[in-house]
Design a protein around this motif. Structure first.
Motif, PDB file in Angstrom:
ATOM      1  N   TRP A  46       0.822  -1.208   0.000  1.00 18.05           N
ATOM      2  CA  TRP A  46       0.000   0.000   0.000  1.00 18.05           C
ATOM      3  C   TRP A  46       0.857   1.259   0.000  1.00 18.05           C
ATOM      4  O   TRP A  46       0.520   2.244  -0.652  1.00 18.05           O
ATOM      5  CB  TRP A  46      -0.981  -0.008   1.167  1.00 18.05           C
ATOM      6  CG  TRP A  46      -2.186  -0.814   0.822  1.00 18.05           C
ATOM      7  CD1 TRP A  46      -2.451  -2.093   1.186  1.00 18.05           C
ATOM      8  CD2 TRP A  46      -3.273  -0.407  -0.010  1.00 18.05           C
ATOM      9  NE1 TRP A  46      -3.635  -2.515   0.648  1.00 18.05           N
ATOM     10  CE2 TRP A  46      -4.164  -1.493  -0.097  1.00 18.05           C
ATOM     11  CE3 TRP A  46      -3.575   0.766  -0.688  1.00 18.05           C
ATOM     12  CZ2 TRP A  46      -5.338  -1.432  -0.835  1.00 18.05           C
ATOM     13  CZ3 TRP A  46      -4.754   0.825  -1.425  1.00 18.05           C
ATOM     14  CH2 TRP A  46      -5.617  -0.267  -1.488  1.00 18.05           C
ATOM     15  N   GLU A  47       1.952   1.244   0.740  1.00 17.41           N
ATOM     16  CA  GLU A  47       2.847   2.402   0.729  1.00 17.41           C
ATOM     17  C   GLU A  47       3.392   2.646  -0.669  1.00 17.41           C
ATOM     18  O   GLU A  47       3.464   3.796  -1.117  1.00 17.41           O
ATOM     19  CB  GLU A  47       3.995   2.196   1.716  1.00 17.41           C
ATOM     20  CG  GLU A  47       3.596   2.381   3.154  1.00 17.41           C
ATOM     21  CD  GLU A  47       4.761   2.126   4.109  1.00 17.41           C
ATOM     22  OE1 GLU A  47       5.910   1.956   3.654  1.00 17.41           O
ATOM     23  OE2 GLU A  47       4.492   2.089   5.324  1.00 17.41           O
ATOM     24  N   ASN A  48       3.769   1.573  -1.353  1.00 17.63           N
ATOM     25  CA  ASN A  48       4.268   1.719  -2.729  1.00 17.63           C
ATOM     26  C   ASN A  48       3.190   2.286  -3.641  1.00 17.63           C
ATOM     27  O   ASN A  48       3.477   3.124  -4.503  1.00 17.63           O
ATOM     28  CB  ASN A  48       4.763   0.371  -3.260  1.00 17.63           C
ATOM     29  CG  ASN A  48       6.058  -0.043  -2.621  1.00 17.63           C
ATOM     30  OD1 ASN A  48       6.821   0.791  -2.122  1.00 17.63           O
ATOM     31  ND2 ASN A  48       6.324  -1.336  -2.610  1.00 17.63           N
ATOM     32  N   ARG A  49       1.961   1.868  -3.456  1.00 22.56           N
ATOM     33  CA  ARG A  49       0.861   2.402  -4.270  1.00 22.56           C
ATOM     34  C   ARG A  49       0.644   3.886  -3.996  1.00 22.56           C
ATOM     35  O   ARG A  49       0.376   4.659  -4.917  1.00 22.56           O
ATOM     36  CB  ARG A  49      -0.438   1.665  -3.974  1.00 22.56           C
ATOM     37  CG  ARG A  49      -0.557   0.352  -4.638  1.00 22.56           C
ATOM     38  CD  ARG A  49      -1.927  -0.215  -4.389  1.00 22.56           C
ATOM     39  NE  ARG A  49      -2.133  -1.406  -5.180  1.00 22.56           N
ATOM     40  CZ  ARG A  49      -3.279  -2.033  -5.245  1.00 22.56           C
ATOM     41  NH1 ARG A  49      -4.326  -1.590  -4.588  1.00 22.56           N
ATOM     42  NH2 ARG A  49      -3.392  -3.113  -5.995  1.00 22.56           N
ATOM     43  N   LEU A  50       0.731   4.286  -2.751  1.00 19.11           N
ATOM     44  CA  LEU A  50       0.493   5.671  -2.390  1.00 19.11           C
ATOM     45  C   LEU A  50       1.573   6.606  -2.947  1.00 19.11           C
ATOM     46  O   LEU A  50       1.310   7.764  -3.237  1.00 19.11           O
ATOM     47  CB  LEU A  50       0.429   5.833  -0.870  1.00 19.11           C
ATOM     48  CG  LEU A  50      -0.804   5.237  -0.207  1.00 19.11           C
ATOM     49  CD1 LEU A  50      -0.644   5.312   1.314  1.00 19.11           C
ATOM     50  CD2 LEU A  50      -2.063   5.960  -0.643  1.00 19.11           C
ATOM     51  N   HIS A  51       2.785   6.087  -3.093  1.00 18.39           N
ATOM     52  CA  HIS A  51       3.895   6.924  -3.545  1.00 18.39           C
ATOM     53  C   HIS A  51       4.103   6.877  -5.050  1.00 18.39           C
ATOM     54  O   HIS A  51       4.970   7.580  -5.558  1.00 18.39           O
ATOM     55  CB  HIS A  51       5.185   6.525  -2.818  1.00 18.39           C
ATOM     56  CG  HIS A  51       5.110   6.769  -1.348  1.00 18.39           C
ATOM     57  ND1 HIS A  51       4.776   7.982  -0.801  1.00 18.39           N
ATOM     58  CD2 HIS A  51       5.314   5.947  -0.302  1.00 18.39           C
ATOM     59  CE1 HIS A  51       4.786   7.902   0.516  1.00 18.39           C
ATOM     60  NE2 HIS A  51       5.099   6.665   0.852  1.00 18.39           N
ATOM     61  N   GLN A  52       3.327   6.081  -5.771  1.00 21.37           N
ATOM     62  CA  GLN A  52       3.429   6.031  -7.223  1.00 21.37           C
ATOM     63  C   GLN A  52       2.692   7.229  -7.811  1.00 21.37           C
ATOM     64  O   GLN A  52       1.656   7.640  -7.295  1.00 21.37           O
ATOM     65  CB  GLN A  52       2.831   4.745  -7.781  1.00 21.37           C
ATOM     66  CG  GLN A  52       3.650   3.527  -7.537  1.00 21.37           C
ATOM     67  CD  GLN A  52       3.005   2.273  -8.107  1.00 21.37           C
ATOM     68  OE1 GLN A  52       1.849   2.293  -8.524  1.00 21.37           O
ATOM     69  NE2 GLN A  52       3.748   1.185  -8.107  1.00 21.37           N
ATOM     70  N   PRO A  53       3.230   7.779  -8.902  1.00 22.12           N
ATOM     71  CA  PRO A  53       2.529   8.904  -9.542  1.00 22.12           C
ATOM     72  C   PRO A  53       1.151   8.453 -10.053  1.00 22.12           C
ATOM     73  O   PRO A  53       0.995   7.334 -10.519  1.00 22.12           O
ATOM     74  CB  PRO A  53       3.430   9.288 -10.699  1.00 22.12           C
ATOM     75  CG  PRO A  53       4.591   8.399 -10.668  1.00 22.12           C
ATOM     76  CD  PRO A  53       4.438   7.419  -9.552  1.00 22.12           C
TER      77      PRO A  53
END
Length: 56
Positions: A46-53
């Motif tokens: 989820w953190e990776n999803r939140l930080h993706q453009p």
């Protein structure tokens, strides 16, 4: 919490199986550590999803 097994998607069941298998093949028997690893993996996903453009 799901009321019955049918409420859990196939994707979640396969992920749970993969995480459990990884731990069991290493000799891990502590269920708490297995669950903790699953929670950590989900948080990181989820953190990776939140930080993706944003696309679109």
């Amino acid at each position: 919490m799901p009321d019955k097994q049918d409420d859990i998607t196939e994707e979640i069941l396969m992920l749970a199986w993969a995480i459990t298998a990884k731990h069991l093949t290493r000799g891990e028997k502590d269920v708490t550590r297995i669950v903790a690893d699953a929670i950590l993996q989900e948080r990181l996903r989820w953190e990776n999803r939140l930080h993706q453009p944003q696309q679109g």
